[in-house]
Write a protein that holds these residues in place. Structure first.
Motif, PDB file in Angstrom:
ATOM      1  N   THR A  86       0.717  -1.216   0.141  1.00  9.44           N
ATOM      2  CA  THR A  86       0.101   0.026  -0.061  1.00  9.44           C
ATOM      3  C   THR A  86       0.766   1.425   0.107  1.00  9.44           C
ATOM      4  OG1 THR A  86      -1.680  -1.094   1.291  1.00  9.44           O
ATOM      5  CG2 THR A  86      -1.782   1.225   1.130  1.00  9.44           C
ATOM      6  N   TYR A  90       0.095   3.747  -2.993  1.00  5.86           N
ATOM      7  CA  TYR A  90      -0.257   5.418  -2.676  1.00  5.86           C
ATOM      8  C   TYR A  90       0.564   6.326  -3.018  1.00  5.86           C
ATOM      9  CZ  TYR A  90      -4.527   2.987  -0.685  1.00  5.86           C
ATOM     10  OH  TYR A  90      -5.624   2.386  -0.487  1.00  5.86           O
ATOM     11  N   HIS A  93      -0.429   7.219  -6.363  1.00  3.69           N
ATOM     12  CA  HIS A  93      -1.831   7.760  -6.324  1.00  3.69           C
ATOM     13  C   HIS A  93      -1.720   9.276  -6.154  1.00  3.69           C
ATOM     14  CE1 HIS A  93      -3.514   4.103  -7.028  1.00  3.69           C
ATOM     15  NE2 HIS A  93      -4.051   3.821  -5.516  1.00  3.69           N
ATOM     16  N   PHE A 110      -3.184  12.029   1.361  1.00  2.17           N
ATOM     17  CA  PHE A 110      -4.015  11.191   0.740  1.00  2.17           C
ATOM     18  C   PHE A 110      -4.218  10.167   1.813  1.00  2.17           C
ATOM     19  CE2 PHE A 110      -4.715   7.368  -1.817  1.00  2.17           C
ATOM     20  CZ  PHE A 110      -5.972   7.626  -2.263  1.00  2.17           C
ATOM     21  N   GLN A 111      -5.632   9.777   1.909  1.00  2.06           N
ATOM     22  CA  GLN A 111      -5.963   8.789   3.152  1.00  2.06           C
ATOM     23  C   GLN A 111      -6.927   7.830   2.728  1.00  2.06           C
ATOM     24  OE1 GLN A 111      -6.903  12.045   6.090  1.00  2.06           O
ATOM     25  NE2 GLN A 111      -5.617  10.752   7.413  1.00  2.06           N
ATOM     26  N   ARG A 112      -6.991   6.605   3.123  1.00  2.00           N
ATOM     27  CA  ARG A 112      -8.017   5.637   3.280  1.00  2.00           C
ATOM     28  C   ARG A 112      -8.474   5.158   4.469  1.00  2.00           C
ATOM     29  NH1 ARG A 112      -6.015   0.199   0.692  1.00  2.00           N
ATOM     30  NH2 ARG A 112      -6.465  -0.895   2.783  1.00  2.00           N
ATOM     31  N   ASP A 114     -10.382   2.110   5.865  1.00  2.00           N
ATOM     32  CA  ASP A 114     -11.356   0.621   5.787  1.00  2.00           C
ATOM     33  C   ASP A 114     -11.654   0.032   7.266  1.00  2.00           C
ATOM     34  OD1 ASP A 114      -9.628  -1.570   5.757  1.00  2.00           O
ATOM     35  OD2 ASP A 114      -8.482  -0.226   4.587  1.00  2.00           O
ATOM     36  N   GLN A 130     -13.536   4.446   2.662  1.00  3.40           N
ATOM     37  CA  GLN A 130     -13.572   5.985   2.105  1.00  3.40           C
ATOM     38  C   GLN A 130     -12.012   6.382   1.797  1.00  3.40           C
ATOM     39  OE1 GLN A 130     -16.014   6.627   6.076  1.00  3.40           O
ATOM     40  NE2 GLN A 130     -16.000   8.423   4.887  1.00  3.40           N
ATOM     41  N   PHE A 131     -12.060   7.059   1.044  1.00  6.09           N
ATOM     42  CA  PHE A 131     -10.884   7.633   0.601  1.00  6.09           C
ATOM     43  C   PHE A 131     -10.964   9.245   0.918  1.00  6.09           C
ATOM     44  CE2 PHE A 131     -10.561   3.970  -1.910  1.00  6.09           C
ATOM     45  CZ  PHE A 131      -9.230   3.506  -1.591  1.00  6.09           C
ATOM     46  N   TYR A 133      -8.890  13.290   0.444  1.00  6.08           N
ATOM     47  CA  TYR A 133      -7.687  13.945  -0.108  1.00  6.08           C
ATOM     48  C   TYR A 133      -7.461  15.426   0.424  1.00  6.08           C
ATOM     49  CZ  TYR A 133      -4.105  15.717  -3.348  1.00  6.08           C
ATOM     50  OH  TYR A 133      -3.119  16.496  -3.986  1.00  6.08           O
TER      51      TYR A 133
END
Length: 352
Positions: A86, A90, A93, A110-112, A114, A130-131, A133
């Motif tokens: 990841t 990322y 990304h 940038f975050q995720r 889950d 969820q993502f 920015y």
């Protein structure tokens, strides 16, 4: 450095009867003296795991989670590979997003998030991913349709790309509804002595000044699935009250408070009010009657102020100050006299 949790930008409310497992992945660009990739794992909002791009080694934050990793080395390997893969994907990304948004400078995040929630009474399971920015929602997964929701126009391209990858969305569905809940139950079994414990709080009535609201403050309770409120004549109040947030204590317990504005309440009606604290794992509530005699405060009325001793102390201090000032003048006077009689004293002072 490990206080990165303060940067977590998602908010997800936990139901009073649910347990939760959450993974927070944070990739940053342009941030100095800060890891560019961090992972935080929370069980029932309690930090249990940590990883960053500097150490590249998952770290258990609780004794029971450390034991779990020791008992299951494959689980530790799974965490390590999950974090490493990841981390690199990322990084790509956030570079792509910066190009799309024409951002060449500044700090960007940038975050995720889950995870899943499991109701240990009904067995109901709910998964989420969820993502975000730069502090705003960017993309979210809809478990009902297995499609993605794009709250920002900049995320439309990503949404369409992910919607077309049906097998990948099926894997997310399996993980969020089956794999994650099973993992959560395993964690709860290992950490049951800590995560499933029950601690009742100390509840106090506090007031800053006679005209301030009275705060009903509960501290030291666990778990955080609790509520506190004021009621009048047995009915919960919704006016003239202000609820505070649930906050963590240093020992892993929690605190919260609710304020009651008494500006329109006569002293004769105080007895009709009471504060109620409810911990959902405990049957009986903690009830505190509104009573001026039990309110804790740091103010003192003039009639209660110990004027005699204080005035005497002030007079004594003034006399002492006068003596000190007189002594300083006498000391200076003697030094001036001696300086005038010795021409070399000015040179000596300059050298010193």
């Amino acid at each position: 450095m490990k206080d990165l949790m303060l940067l977590l930008l998602f908010c997800h409310v936990v139901s009073p009867v649910k347990h939760s497992l959450k993974f927070f992945f944070t990739t940053s660009s342009g941030a100095k003296k800060f890891p560019d990739f961090v992972v935080v794992v929370l069980i029932d909002e309690v930090p249990t795991g940590y990883y960053d791009s500097i150490s590249k080694i998952p770290e258990a934050k609780q004794d029971w989670s450390q034991k779990m990793l020791e008992d299951d080395p494959q689980h530790l390997e799974w965490y390590t590979q999950k974090c490493l893969s990841t981390q690199y994907s990322y990084k790509a990304h956030i570079d792509i997003l910066k190009q799309q948004l024409n951002q060449t400078e500044g700090v960007h995040i940038f975050q995720r998030m889950d995870g899943c929630e499991w109701d240990d009474e009904t067995g109901e399971v709910n998964g989420f991913i969820q993502f975000g920015y730069d502090g705003e929602d960017f993309l979210a997964f809809d478990l009902k349709t297995l499609t993605w929701i794009a709250p920002k126009p900049q995320a439309i391209i990503t949404k369409h790309k992910r919607d077309r990858d049906r097998p990948h969305n099926e894997r997310w569905n399996y993980y969020l509804t089956q794999g994650c809940p099973e993992l959560l139950k395993t964690y709860l079994d290992y950490g049951k002595s800590s995560l499933l414990r029950t601690e009742l709080p100390s509840v106090s009535l506090l007031q800053k000044t006679p005209s301030s609201p009275v705060s009903c403050h509960a501290t030291g309770f666990y778990p955080q699935r609790a509520m506190i409120f004021w009621r009048k004549d047995g009915e919960e109040l919704h006016e003239d009250v202000e609820h505070g947030e649930i906050l963590p204590n240093h020992d892993g317990s929690f605190q919260m408070s609710v304020d009651l504005n008494l500006s329109s309440v006569t002293p004769e009606d105080w007895r009709r009010y009471e504060c109620v604290f409810k911990l959902y794992s405990v049957k009986d509530d903690i009830v505190n009657k509104l009573d001026k005699a039990v309110i804790r405060t740091n103010w003192v009325s003039l009639s209660e102020f110990p004027a005699g001793p204080v005035i005497g102390g002030v007079v004594g201090l003034l006399l002492l100050l006068a003596v000190c000032i007189t002594g300083v003048f006498i000391w200076r006077r003697k030094n001036n006299d001696s300086s005038s009689s010795d021409p070399s004293s000015v040179k000596d002072a300059a050298l010193n």
